[in-house]
Design a protein around this motif. Structure first.
Motif, PDB file in Angstrom:
ATOM      1  N   MET A   1       0.846  -1.194   0.000  1.00 27.07           N
ATOM      2  CA  MET A   1       0.000   0.000   0.000  1.00 27.07           C
ATOM      3  C   MET A   1       0.882   1.245   0.000  1.00 27.07           C
ATOM      4  SD  MET A   1      -2.958   0.963   2.779  1.00 27.07           S
ATOM      5  CE  MET A   1      -4.241  -0.067   2.076  1.00 27.07           C
ATOM      6  N   THR A   2       0.365   2.326  -0.575  1.00 27.44           N
ATOM      7  CA  THR A   2       1.056   3.606  -0.571  1.00 27.44           C
ATOM      8  C   THR A   2       0.425   4.532   0.469  1.00 27.44           C
ATOM      9  OG1 THR A   2      -0.400   4.652  -2.197  1.00 27.44           O
ATOM     10  CG2 THR A   2       1.515   3.406  -3.057  1.00 27.44           C
ATOM     11  N   ALA A   3       1.112   5.610   0.763  1.00 27.21           N
ATOM     12  CA  ALA A   3       0.582   6.615   1.691  1.00 27.21           C
ATOM     13  C   ALA A   3      -0.737   7.180   1.167  1.00 27.21           C
ATOM     14  CB  ALA A   3       1.608   7.727   1.902  1.00 27.21           C
ATOM     15  N   GLU A   4      -0.819   7.378  -0.130  1.00 29.93           N
ATOM     16  CA  GLU A   4      -2.047   7.928  -0.721  1.00 29.93           C
ATOM     17  C   GLU A   4      -3.220   6.958  -0.574  1.00 29.93           C
ATOM     18  OE1 GLU A   4       1.408  10.028  -1.885  1.00 29.93           O
ATOM     19  OE2 GLU A   4       1.009   7.899  -2.213  1.00 29.93           O
ATOM     20  N   GLU A   5      -2.950   5.657  -0.733  1.00 25.18           N
ATOM     21  CA  GLU A   5      -4.009   4.657  -0.547  1.00 25.18           C
ATOM     22  C   GLU A   5      -4.442   4.590   0.918  1.00 25.18           C
ATOM     23  OE1 GLU A   5      -2.974   1.503  -4.131  1.00 25.18           O
ATOM     24  OE2 GLU A   5      -1.740   1.481  -2.304  1.00 25.18           O
ATOM     25  N   LEU A   6      -3.503   4.707   1.821  1.00 28.49           N
ATOM     26  CA  LEU A   6      -3.840   4.742   3.246  1.00 28.49           C
ATOM     27  C   LEU A   6      -4.745   5.938   3.539  1.00 28.49           C
ATOM     28  CD1 LEU A   6      -3.504   3.881   6.250  1.00 28.49           C
ATOM     29  CD2 LEU A   6      -1.435   5.280   6.288  1.00 28.49           C
ATOM     30  N   SER A   7      -4.383   7.075   2.985  1.00 29.38           N
ATOM     31  CA  SER A   7      -5.149   8.298   3.212  1.00 29.38           C
ATOM     32  C   SER A   7      -6.585   8.190   2.692  1.00 29.38           C
ATOM     33  CB  SER A   7      -4.432   9.471   2.535  1.00 29.38           C
ATOM     34  OG  SER A   7      -5.126  10.659   2.729  1.00 29.38           O
ATOM     35  N   ALA A   8      -6.784   7.384   1.660  1.00 29.10           N
ATOM     36  CA  ALA A   8      -8.102   7.255   1.037  1.00 29.10           C
ATOM     37  C   ALA A   8      -8.989   6.199   1.698  1.00 29.10           C
ATOM     38  CB  ALA A   8      -7.935   6.932  -0.447  1.00 29.10           C
ATOM     39  N   LEU A   9      -8.462   5.455   2.678  1.00 26.73           N
ATOM     40  CA  LEU A   9      -9.277   4.437   3.338  1.00 26.73           C
ATOM     41  C   LEU A   9     -10.468   5.075   4.039  1.00 26.73           C
ATOM     42  CD1 LEU A   9      -6.646   2.073   5.044  1.00 26.73           C
ATOM     43  CD2 LEU A   9      -8.031   1.613   3.010  1.00 26.73           C
ATOM     44  N   PRO A  10     -11.615   4.406   4.009  1.00 24.11           N
ATOM     45  CA  PRO A  10     -12.772   4.934   4.747  1.00 24.11           C
ATOM     46  C   PRO A  10     -12.538   4.827   6.252  1.00 24.11           C
ATOM     47  CG  PRO A  10     -13.283   2.780   3.819  1.00 24.11           C
ATOM     48  CD  PRO A  10     -11.919   3.168   3.309  1.00 24.11           C
ATOM     49  N   ASP A  11     -13.157   5.719   7.003  1.00 19.63           N
ATOM     50  CA  ASP A  11     -13.025   5.707   8.459  1.00 19.63           C
ATOM     51  C   ASP A  11     -13.846   4.549   9.013  1.00 19.63           C
ATOM     52  OD1 ASP A  11     -12.830   6.155  11.160  1.00 19.63           O
ATOM     53  OD2 ASP A  11     -13.590   8.198  11.089  1.00 19.63           O
ATOM     54  N   ASP A  12     -13.164   3.567   9.598  1.00 20.02           N
ATOM     55  CA  ASP A  12     -13.857   2.423  10.184  1.00 20.02           C
ATOM     56  C   ASP A  12     -13.740   2.407  11.708  1.00 20.02           C
ATOM     57  OD1 ASP A  12     -11.226   1.682  10.556  1.00 20.02           O
ATOM     58  OD2 ASP A  12     -11.352  -0.195   9.432  1.00 20.02           O
ATOM     59  N   GLY A  13     -13.258   3.521  12.281  1.00 20.37           N
ATOM     60  CA  GLY A  13     -13.150   3.619  13.731  1.00 20.37           C
ATOM     61  C   GLY A  13     -11.819   3.148  14.287  1.00 20.37           C
ATOM     62  N   TYR A  14     -10.960   2.598  13.460  1.00 17.81           N
ATOM     63  CA  TYR A  14      -9.647   2.143  13.912  1.00 17.81           C
ATOM     64  C   TYR A  14      -8.573   3.110  13.436  1.00 17.81           C
ATOM     65  CZ  TYR A  14     -11.698  -2.325  15.188  1.00 17.81           C
ATOM     66  OH  TYR A  14     -12.460  -3.292  15.760  1.00 17.81           O
ATOM     67  N   GLN A  15      -7.424   3.034  14.066  1.00 17.11           N
ATOM     68  CA  GLN A  15      -6.256   3.787  13.618  1.00 17.11           C
ATOM     69  C   GLN A  15      -5.327   2.819  12.918  1.00 17.11           C
ATOM     70  OE1 GLN A  15      -4.846   5.430  17.323  1.00 17.11           O
ATOM     71  NE2 GLN A  15      -5.883   7.353  16.911  1.00 17.11           N
ATOM     72  N   TYR A  16      -4.637   3.350  11.904  1.00 11.25           N
ATOM     73  CA  TYR A  16      -3.716   2.527  11.139  1.00 11.25           C
ATOM     74  C   TYR A  16      -2.389   3.247  10.983  1.00 11.25           C
ATOM     75  CZ  TYR A  16      -7.828  -0.138   9.692  1.00 11.25           C
ATOM     76  OH  TYR A  16      -8.957  -0.905   9.692  1.00 11.25           O
TER      77      TYR A  16
END
Length: 181
Positions: free
Chosen positions: A7-22
Motif C-alpha cells: 500500500m502507498t501513503a495515498e491509498e492509506l489516506s483514502a481508506l474509509p473511516d472504520d473507527g480504527y487507527q492505522y
C-alpha cells in the motif's frame, strides 16, 4: 509464493473511516486498537507541556496521531501520539495530506501490550527519517526515553527533568514525574 501488493501513503489516506487507527510500515497496513485511558492521559500531559510554549517557541504541536510519511517505496506512515514541527517547515494550509517532512519532535506513549520489538522499530523509523528528538513515555514504568537521529538514548526517571530546549528553544524543562502525575 504469493506476492502481496504494498500500500502507498495515498491509498492509506483514502481508506474509509472504520473507527480504527492505522499505520503503514514499509507498505504493510497495521491496525492499532484504541488506546487505553492511561495512554490518553499521558499524551494529554505531554501535549499540554509542549503547547504551553508554542507561541514563544515558533513551533506547532499536533496531537491525535496525525500521520507523517517517513519513507517512500515502500511507504511508511507513522502517527506519533504528539508531533512538533517548526513553523517555518510547515506547508501552507489546508493540511489535507500526510506531512512529508519529519517532525522536530515525535512523542510516543507506550501501551502495556506494545512489544519491545515494535517500539524499537518505530524509533528506528523516526531516526532513519531524521527526526532529531523522540520522546517515548512508559507510564507503567514511569520512565521516559529520549532518543533521535544522531543521539544516544538516555533514560529519564521520575526525579529527572525532561529538557528538549536544544531542539525546541524557548520550551522550559518539565519534571518527568509531572507527565505521570
Amino acid at each position: 509464493m504469493v506476492a502481496t501488493k504494498l500500500m502507498t501513503a495515498e491509498e492509506l489516506s483514502a481508506l474509509p473511516d472504520d473507527g480504527y487507527q492505522y499505520e503503514l510500515v514499509r507498505g504493510e497496513l497495521r491496525r492499532m486498537p484504541p488506546p487505553k485511558p492511561e495512554h490518553g492521559y499521558v499524551c494529554m500531559r505531554l501535549s499540554r507541556w509542549l503547547a504551553s510554549s508554542e507561541e514563544a517557541g515558533d513551533f506547532t504541536v499536533f496531537g491525535n496521531d496525525s500521520g507523517v510519511t517517513l519513507e517512500r517505496n515502500p511507504d511508511t506512515v507513522r502517527g506519533p501520539d504528539v508531533a512538533v514541527y517548526r513553523n517555518g517547515d510547515l506547508p501552507p494550509r489546508p493540511w489535507t495530506s500526510y506531512f512529508a517532512i519529519p517532525p522536530v519532535l515525535a512523542g510516543e506513549v507506550a501501551s502495556p501490550g506494545d512489544a519491545a520489538a515494535e517500539i524499537e522499530e518505530k524509533i528506528d523509523d523516526y531516526r532513519r527519517a531524521g527526526v532529531p528528538l523522540i520522546v517515548y513515555c512508559f507510564p507503567h514504568q514511569r520512565i521516559v526515553w529520549v532518543d533521535g537521529a544522531g543521539r544516544e538514548r538516555i533514560v529519564l526517571h521520575e526525579n529527572d527533568l525532561l529538557d528538549v530546549s536544544d531542539a525546541l528553544p524557548g520550551l522550559a524543562p518539565i519534571a518527568v514525574a509531572k507527565l505521570f502525575r
